[in-house]
Design an enzyme around this catalytic site. Structure first.
Site, PDB file in Angstrom:
ATOM      1  N   GLU A   7      51.265  39.599  36.704  1.00  0.00           N
ATOM      2  CA  GLU A   7      50.687  38.655  37.649  1.00  0.00           C
ATOM      3  C   GLU A   7      50.231  37.402  36.926  1.00  0.00           C
ATOM      4  O   GLU A   7      49.563  37.466  35.888  1.00  0.00           O
ATOM      5  CB  GLU A   7      49.493  39.294  38.368  1.00  0.00           C
ATOM      6  CG  GLU A   7      48.847  38.373  39.398  1.00  0.00           C
ATOM      7  CD  GLU A   7      47.645  38.998  40.082  1.00  0.00           C
ATOM      8  OE1 GLU A   7      47.287  38.544  41.183  1.00  0.00           O
ATOM      9  OE2 GLU A   7      47.045  39.937  39.517  1.00  0.00           O
TER      10      GLU A   7
ATOM     11  N   CYS B 234      45.004  36.982  46.550  1.00  0.00           N
ATOM     12  CA  CYS B 234      45.639  38.199  46.043  1.00  0.00           C
ATOM     13  C   CYS B 234      46.986  38.457  46.705  1.00  0.00           C
ATOM     14  O   CYS B 234      47.717  39.345  46.288  1.00  0.00           O
ATOM     15  CB  CYS B 234      44.717  39.403  46.252  1.00  0.00           C
ATOM     16  SG  CYS B 234      43.968  39.465  47.884  1.00  0.00           S
TER      17      CYS B 234
ATOM     18  N   GLY C  45      39.276  42.131  42.282  1.00  0.00           N
ATOM     19  CA  GLY C  45      39.432  41.313  41.086  1.00  0.00           C
ATOM     20  C   GLY C  45      40.612  41.753  40.250  1.00  0.00           C
ATOM     21  O   GLY C  45      41.621  42.233  40.769  1.00  0.00           O
ATOM     22  N   SER C  46      40.463  41.618  38.949  1.00  0.00           N
ATOM     23  CA  SER C  46      41.568  41.877  38.028  1.00  0.00           C
ATOM     24  C   SER C  46      41.802  43.362  37.834  1.00  0.00           C
ATOM     25  O   SER C  46      40.920  44.197  38.083  1.00  0.00           O
ATOM     26  CB  SER C  46      41.269  41.241  36.674  1.00  0.00           C
ATOM     27  OG  SER C  46      40.156  41.893  36.055  1.00  0.00           O
TER      28      SER C  46
ATOM     29  N   GLU D  89      40.368  46.675  44.742  1.00  0.00           N
ATOM     30  CA  GLU D  89      41.601  45.964  45.101  1.00  0.00           C
ATOM     31  C   GLU D  89      41.891  45.025  43.946  1.00  0.00           C
ATOM     32  O   GLU D  89      41.069  44.163  43.613  1.00  0.00           O
ATOM     33  CB  GLU D  89      41.395  45.224  46.428  1.00  0.00           C
ATOM     34  CG  GLU D  89      42.636  44.528  46.943  1.00  0.00           C
ATOM     35  CD  GLU D  89      42.606  43.049  46.673  1.00  0.00           C
ATOM     36  OE1 GLU D  89      43.343  42.609  45.756  1.00  0.00           O
ATOM     37  OE2 GLU D  89      41.870  42.339  47.349  1.00  0.00           O
TER      38      GLU D  89
ATOM     39  N   GLY E 112      39.371  44.587  35.103  1.00  0.00           N
ATOM     40  CA  GLY E 112      38.008  44.770  35.590  1.00  0.00           C
ATOM     41  C   GLY E 112      37.870  45.982  36.483  1.00  0.00           C
ATOM     42  O   GLY E 112      36.951  46.790  36.325  1.00  0.00           O
ATOM     43  N   GLY E 113      38.798  46.137  37.421  1.00  0.00           N
ATOM     44  CA  GLY E 113      38.745  47.274  38.332  1.00  0.00           C
ATOM     45  C   GLY E 113      38.933  48.591  37.614  1.00  0.00           C
ATOM     46  O   GLY E 113      38.235  49.577  37.898  1.00  0.00           O
TER      47      GLY E 113
ATOM     48  N   LYS F 225      26.324  42.877  43.136  1.00  0.00           N
ATOM     49  CA  LYS F 225      26.342  42.192  41.839  1.00  0.00           C
ATOM     50  C   LYS F 225      26.996  40.839  42.092  1.00  0.00           C
ATOM     51  O   LYS F 225      28.194  40.728  42.306  1.00  0.00           O
ATOM     52  CB  LYS F 225      27.154  43.004  40.814  1.00  0.00           C
ATOM     53  CG  LYS F 225      27.505  42.256  39.523  1.00  0.00           C
ATOM     54  CD  LYS F 225      26.283  41.692  38.807  1.00  0.00           C
ATOM     55  CE  LYS F 225      26.691  40.879  37.582  1.00  0.00           C
ATOM     56  NZ  LYS F 225      27.273  39.554  37.944  1.00  0.00           N
TER      57      LYS F 225
END
Length: 507
Positions: free
Chosen positions: A392, A301, A240-241, A264, A244-245, A183
């Protein structure tokens, strides 16, 4: 040439009518070429082709998969300056970063090719039968690793090459024997399409089955959700965030057949700096950390978002020097307006909390998507009392916690969420005093650094890029290094099997 279409298997396809544009963050304008939003039909075709390809690809030898991975690397290099130009336009990152990241992408592909060129990576085990063992005979047992099936990989915003279309997740999944459906990240669709064209050329040249790779583009979150929910998808890779994860993890868990999501996610990467280290080399530490905080506009990250110290006059001087050195570094462009917006909003929320003091902030008029670096400080007491100070802030931001003593510093570490990294800056004469700090950090992080900076993730077998939740969804696995292949396989045991029916590696 960028066409703005999706790769479904080995064919370019654009059946939908909805379009979108990527964005040039330096010019603060959309790019001119439209990209097509994937349709439900295209998503279904990509997964169906991947499932058919899996039946063939899972049995293709490691040597042939290695040839495929090396061919991908060759085709990416053949894209030459066009890839670099599109990368810099869509990301706002400099050409040197683009060239370096391309090199890392090539290295990852070739590393996984070398890994699977023989079968040693499977860690095959053999237990010979003992038919006359009493009171129960022992059967012949042999165990190996087999691929899970089609994998969906979500490309990321902060690494348009190394963590994206042919990045570490894709390379490791293809190495394991799993077809991949990418994606594409909507803001890097041009880069993704170019790299996808390289993968497809490599697949054709090396005789890989149609459907071994697809590249799906679009802005809508429904595209990713449809891919994760498809019953023939067997695993997901995401960087990602946290939001989102976690969303993808929850979707996968609610399926009739739940599947693993290797995500991650967030990390503020705590750094413990001892009083003796500050007394002996404060200026050097401040210089190194100003560079690490602002590296890549703080969009790694592993940027150090949290520094832990013990209160003293020298500590106050160090914090001031760190702030001055950080904001003296020229402002840099962020990846796109949404990331700049998040940086500003999250940073504002942290510095609005009780006891938080801004020590240094880059002032003046900046271009729209450039980031004003910021260093803040807070007492250990206020930090412990307020979880909002621990969030974060993705960008060039760090908060320095002034603990009243060693006990409070340990309490701070023990109250942190899971992190990707933890760092200790200390002097040799203090080593005997650090056992408790090391123990506390070991329980919170996936990688421990000593007298260094957390930015910079080496691609090698010993690297671990993951950590306790929410740093990742499964702290047992790494997203970087050759051990990343273990995410896409499962063990299978053969008991008392005829030799002719066993996989070749177990015969």
């Amino acid at each position: 040439m960028i066409t703005g279409k999706n790769y479904i298997g080995n064919t370019l396809s654009a059946r939908g009518t909805r379009t979108y544009h990527t964005f040039n963050p330096k010019l603060n304008t959309p790019t001119p070429i439209p990209f097509y939003e994937a349709t439900d039909e295209e998503i279904g075709d990509a997964v169906a082709l991947a499932w058919d390809a899996f039946k063939v690809y899972r049995k293709i030898s490691g040597a042939k998969r290695a040839a495929f991975l090396n061919a991908i690397a060759d085709e990416i290099l053949a894209l030459d300056q066009e890839l670099i130009d599109v990368y810099t336009i869509e990301s706002g990152l400099p050409e040197g970063r683009a060239i370096g990241e391309r090199g890392r992408t090539i290295f990852q592909l070739r590393s996984f090719a070398e890994l699977v060129s023989n079968e040693d990576w499977r860690n095959n085990t053999f237990d010979k039968a003992i038919p006359d063992r009493q009171p129960v005979p022992k059967p012949d047992l042999r165990k190996t690793l087999v691929p899970l099936g089609p994998v969906v990989v979500f490309a990321v915003s902060n690494f348009p090459l190394a963590y994206s279309t042919a990045g570490g997740d894709t390379a490791s999944a293809l190495a394991a024997g799993c077809p991949v459906i990418v994606k594409a990240h909507a803001m890097h669709s041009g880069v993704s399409e170019l790299v996808a064209s390289a993968v497809v050329k490599a697949a054709k040249k090396t005789g890989m089955p149609n459907g071994i790779f697809s590249n799906i583009m679009g802005q809508s979150k429904s595209i990713g959700a449809a891919l994760v929910k498809h019953p023939k998808v067997k695993a997901v890779g995401f960087t990602g965030s946290i939001s989102g994860g976690r969303s993808l993890f929850d979707l996968a868990s609610r399926r009739a057949e739940p599947i693993p999501v290797f995500a991650e996610m967030g990390s503020i990467n705590p750094v413990v700096i001892t009083s003796k280290a500050i007394n002996n080399r404060a200026e050097d530490i401040a210089k190194d950390y100003a560079g690490s905080i602002t590296l890549g506009t703080g969009q790694f990250c592993t940027n150090p978002g949290l520094i832990l110290t013990v209160e003293s006059d020298k500590t106050q001087e160090f914090i001031q020097d760190l702030a001055e050195k950080t904001i003296a570094i020229e402002a840099q462009c962020m990846l796109h307006p949404d990331i700049k917006k998040g940086f500003v909003e999250h940073g504002a929320e942290v510095i609005a909390q009780k006891g938080v003091e801004v020590v240094g902030k880059l002032e003046g008029i900046l271009e729209p998507n450039y980031a004003p670096s910021l260093v803040a400080t807070v007492s250990g007491t206020d930090f412990l009392a307020n979880p909002k100070t621990r969030q974060e802030v993705f960008g060039p931001f760090t908060i320095v916690v002034r603990c009243k003593d060693r006990e409070e510093l340990l309490e701070v570490i023990n109250n942190l969420e899971g992190q990707l990294t933890g760092t200790i800056i200390a002097e040799e004469e203090e080593y005997g005093e650090l056992y408790e700090v090391v123990d506390a950090l070991e329980n919170r992080v996936g990688r421990l650094i000593f007298n260094g900076v957390p930015t910079g993730v080496e691609v090698c077998p010993s690297m671990h890029h993951g950590g306790p939740y929410p740093a990742s969804t499964d702290s047992r696995f790494t997203a970087v290094g050759t051990h990343a292949i273990k995410r896409w396989v499962r063990p299978i045991c053969y008991q008392s099997f005829p030799k002719v029916l066993l996989p070749e590696a177990l015969q």
